[in-house]
Design a protein around this motif. Structure first.
Motif, PDB file in Angstrom:
ATOM      1  N   ARG A  43       2.639  10.477   6.320  1.00 34.47           N
ATOM      2  CA  ARG A  43       3.210   9.730   7.438  1.00 34.47           C
ATOM      3  C   ARG A  43       2.123   9.146   8.338  1.00 34.47           C
ATOM      4  NH1 ARG A  43       7.674  12.412  11.358  1.00 34.47           N
ATOM      5  NH2 ARG A  43       5.923  13.748  11.898  1.00 34.47           N
ATOM      6  N   ASP A  44       1.040   9.871   8.520  1.00 34.49           N
ATOM      7  CA  ASP A  44      -0.070   9.329   9.314  1.00 34.49           C
ATOM      8  C   ASP A  44      -0.571   8.015   8.718  1.00 34.49           C
ATOM      9  OD1 ASP A  44       0.031  11.407  11.104  1.00 34.49           O
ATOM     10  OD2 ASP A  44      -1.660  12.514  10.235  1.00 34.49           O
ATOM     11  N   ASP A  45      -0.705   7.984   7.392  1.00 37.25           N
ATOM     12  CA  ASP A  45      -1.151   6.756   6.722  1.00 37.25           C
ATOM     13  C   ASP A  45      -0.094   5.664   6.840  1.00 37.25           C
ATOM     14  OD1 ASP A  45      -3.599   7.703   5.939  1.00 37.25           O
ATOM     15  OD2 ASP A  45      -2.983   8.262   3.924  1.00 37.25           O
ATOM     16  N   LEU A  46       1.176   6.060   6.687  1.00 41.91           N
ATOM     17  CA  LEU A  46       2.258   5.082   6.769  1.00 41.91           C
ATOM     18  C   LEU A  46       2.363   4.497   8.173  1.00 41.91           C
ATOM     19  CD1 LEU A  46       4.430   3.767   5.014  1.00 41.91           C
ATOM     20  CD2 LEU A  46       5.986   5.612   5.660  1.00 41.91           C
ATOM     21  N   ASP A  47       2.132   5.331   9.195  1.00 38.91           N
ATOM     22  CA  ASP A  47       2.104   4.838  10.578  1.00 38.91           C
ATOM     23  C   ASP A  47       1.112   3.698  10.724  1.00 38.91           C
ATOM     24  OD1 ASP A  47       3.961   6.708  11.438  1.00 38.91           O
ATOM     25  OD2 ASP A  47       2.500   8.011  12.412  1.00 38.91           O
ATOM     26  N   GLN A  48      -0.085   3.900  10.186  1.00 37.94           N
ATOM     27  CA  GLN A  48      -1.138   2.884  10.282  1.00 37.94           C
ATOM     28  C   GLN A  48      -0.739   1.606   9.560  1.00 37.94           C
ATOM     29  OE1 GLN A  48      -4.658   3.197  11.706  1.00 37.94           O
ATOM     30  NE2 GLN A  48      -3.201   4.381  12.893  1.00 37.94           N
ATOM     31  N   PHE A  49      -0.216   1.777   8.366  1.00 39.90           N
ATOM     32  CA  PHE A  49       0.209   0.607   7.590  1.00 39.90           C
ATOM     33  C   PHE A  49       1.299  -0.174   8.314  1.00 39.90           C
ATOM     34  CE2 PHE A  49       3.315  -1.259   4.695  1.00 39.90           C
ATOM     35  CZ  PHE A  49       2.528  -2.163   3.994  1.00 39.90           C
ATOM     36  N   MET A  50       2.288   0.540   8.871  1.00 37.22           N
ATOM     37  CA  MET A  50       3.408  -0.134   9.529  1.00 37.22           C
ATOM     38  C   MET A  50       2.959  -0.862  10.792  1.00 37.22           C
ATOM     39  SD  MET A  50       5.774   0.361   7.364  1.00 37.22           S
ATOM     40  CE  MET A  50       6.830  -0.741   8.285  1.00 37.22           C
ATOM     41  N   LEU A  51       2.040  -0.265  11.557  1.00 39.45           N
ATOM     42  CA  LEU A  51       1.493  -0.944  12.735  1.00 39.45           C
ATOM     43  C   LEU A  51       0.809  -2.243  12.336  1.00 39.45           C
ATOM     44  CD1 LEU A  51      -0.038   2.043  14.756  1.00 39.45           C
ATOM     45  CD2 LEU A  51       1.746   0.487  15.580  1.00 39.45           C
ATOM     46  N   ASN A  52       0.030  -2.172  11.271  1.00 37.06           N
ATOM     47  CA  ASN A  52      -0.692  -3.362  10.824  1.00 37.06           C
ATOM     48  C   ASN A  52       0.275  -4.424  10.306  1.00 37.06           C
ATOM     49  OD1 ASN A  52      -3.412  -4.556  10.230  1.00 37.06           O
ATOM     50  ND2 ASN A  52      -2.612  -4.556   8.147  1.00 37.06           N
ATOM     51  N   HIS A  53       1.258  -4.001   9.517  1.00 36.33           N
ATOM     52  CA  HIS A  53       2.209  -4.955   8.944  1.00 36.33           C
ATOM     53  C   HIS A  53       3.074  -5.591  10.028  1.00 36.33           C
ATOM     54  CE1 HIS A  53       4.854  -6.659   5.854  1.00 36.33           C
ATOM     55  NE2 HIS A  53       5.844  -6.372   6.683  1.00 36.33           N
ATOM     56  N   ALA A  54       3.600  -4.754  10.911  1.00 34.06           N
ATOM     57  CA  ALA A  54       4.550  -5.246  11.919  1.00 34.06           C
ATOM     58  C   ALA A  54       3.889  -6.140  12.955  1.00 34.06           C
ATOM     59  CB  ALA A  54       5.220  -4.062  12.612  1.00 34.06           C
ATOM     60  N   LEU A  55       2.669  -5.798  13.342  1.00 28.23           N
ATOM     61  CA  LEU A  55       2.056  -6.463  14.483  1.00 28.23           C
ATOM     62  C   LEU A  55       0.894  -7.379  14.101  1.00 28.23           C
ATOM     63  CD1 LEU A  55       2.128  -3.390  16.902  1.00 28.23           C
ATOM     64  CD2 LEU A  55       3.858  -5.162  16.586  1.00 28.23           C
ATOM     65  N   VAL A  56      -0.112  -6.833  13.437  1.00 26.15           N
ATOM     66  CA  VAL A  56      -1.309  -7.625  13.141  1.00 26.15           C
ATOM     67  C   VAL A  56      -0.992  -8.759  12.161  1.00 26.15           C
ATOM     68  CG1 VAL A  56      -3.681  -7.572  12.280  1.00 26.15           C
ATOM     69  CG2 VAL A  56      -2.784  -5.638  13.606  1.00 26.15           C
TER      70      VAL A  56
END
Length: 353
Positions: free
Chosen positions: A25-38
């Motif tokens: 989940r820690d890795d998925l959190d990072q991926f989702m932040l990048n996908h959703a925002l960046v």
């Protein structure tokens, strides 16, 4: 009382599973932040459009978000559960053989284009190609379901088991379930009349930090999060919409929102002086893009439930008061950029300044 067991109540086997889940989940959190925002920000830039930065008021509990849909904002719904959802729940969380991410199913899906050799292992979270596979599937309508794979020979192996998953539990049922838990009704949503039932449903949206009667994915995410409380393990729901320009994350820890913010050079100077961080280090590790005039950063707010959104200590029935807040801002951070592992989030009081 929690619907799921805390770590100290788990067997050694289930503690190991919890640890695996939280690491993934820690890795998925990072991926989702990048996908959703960046990636959304980059899509606006690539199309020569100014990015619609979120306003502070949109991050307040009970905030009203302008009803504008932004074409280049990434939209998605991802459900990640600690164990495996039993088949008996398919009535409301619609996952079937037809929406497993097999080569045959994906090729038949007109929304997808697959090129090259099909990799059967890319659905597993421990695959090097998993996040590339996620990038392909995220634009598909409805939800992606990630859960423990019961058929794998590897213990606690997680995979993206289904795409195009529909959430078909009625909003009224979700509101009734929450209101019974919080002791605002005893058995039935309409036991105190239609107006009271509508108020309870409004409070369901507030409980999950959403404007009343938002459409599509955000409503599905809220209903899914409430439904998953029926299962004896933890879960995490990620959702992004073209209106909110934010990443909603709902888990056993509560609800958070992340969005891009625009900081002036003076605001950045104050932040680095307060936290004693070299300006160069801040720009390298926290700034998504620096234009010379302002810095684009990822901001995350986490929310806590007030006493009115928790079961009463005496367990007595009570009345819903529409004027009382159910959510309050708990913490506010500037998040490190994707891939930055050594730097923690930075406290930043932004919403009420």
């Amino acid at each position: 009382m929690a619907f799921w067991s805390i770590r100290e109540e788990l067997s050694q086997v289930n503690r190991l599973r919890r640890s695996c889940y939280e690491l993934f989940r820690d890795d998925l959190d990072q991926f989702m932040l990048n996908h959703a925002l960046v990636k959304s920000y980059q899509a606006f830039v690539d199309h020569g459009q100014p990015y619609p930065f979120i306003e502070k008021r949109e991050l307040k509990p009970r905030a009203r978000i302008p009803g504008i849909e932004y074409e280049y904002q990434k939209t998605f719904l991802v459900i990640f559960v600690e164990d495996t959802i039993p088949a008996t729940h398919k009535k409301y969380i619609r996952f079937f053989d037809i929406n497993k991410p097999t080569q045959k199913n994906l090729l038949q899906s007109k929304a997808l284009t697959l090129s090259g050799k099909f990799d059967r292992t890319q659905k597993y979270l421990d695959s090097v190609h998993f996040y590339d596979f996620m990038d392909v599937l995220l634009p598909v309508d409805y939800a992606l379901l990630i859960q423990r794979d019961p058929n794998s020979h590897v213990t606690n192996r997680y995979s993206l088991t289904h795409y195009h998953v529909r959430i078909d539990w009625p909003i009224a049922d979700a509101a009734e379930n929450l209101a019974i838990h919080l002791r605002y009704i005893s058995k039935d949503l309409y036991e105190k009349g239609d107006k009271y039932a509508e108020l309870v449903q409004r409070k369901l949206f507030e409980y999950y930090g959403m404007p009343f009667m938002v459409g599509g994915r955000r409503t599905a995410a809220m209903v899914a999060a409430q439904y998953l409380k029926r299962l004896p393990f933890i879960s995490t729901v990620y959702v992004g919409s073209s209106e909110s320009r934010a990443l909603y994350r709902i888990s056993e820890r509560g609800m958070s929102k992340a969005a891009l913010i625009c900081l002036s050079n003076e605001e950045v100077r104050q932040i680095v002086e307060t936290h004693k961080i070299p300006l160069r280090s801040f720009r390298k590790n926290y700034v998504v893009e620096y234009t010379g005039k302002y810095s684009v950063c990822i901001f995350q707010a986490t929310y806590a439930y007030t006493a009115h959104a928790r079961p009463p200590e005496d367990n007595k029935l009570r009345e819903v008061n529409p004027d009382l807040n159910w959510l309050t801002v708990d913490a506010e951070y500037i998040m490190p950029k994707l891939g930055v592992a050594k730097y923690p989030p930075i406290d930043l009081n932004l919403i009420y300044t």
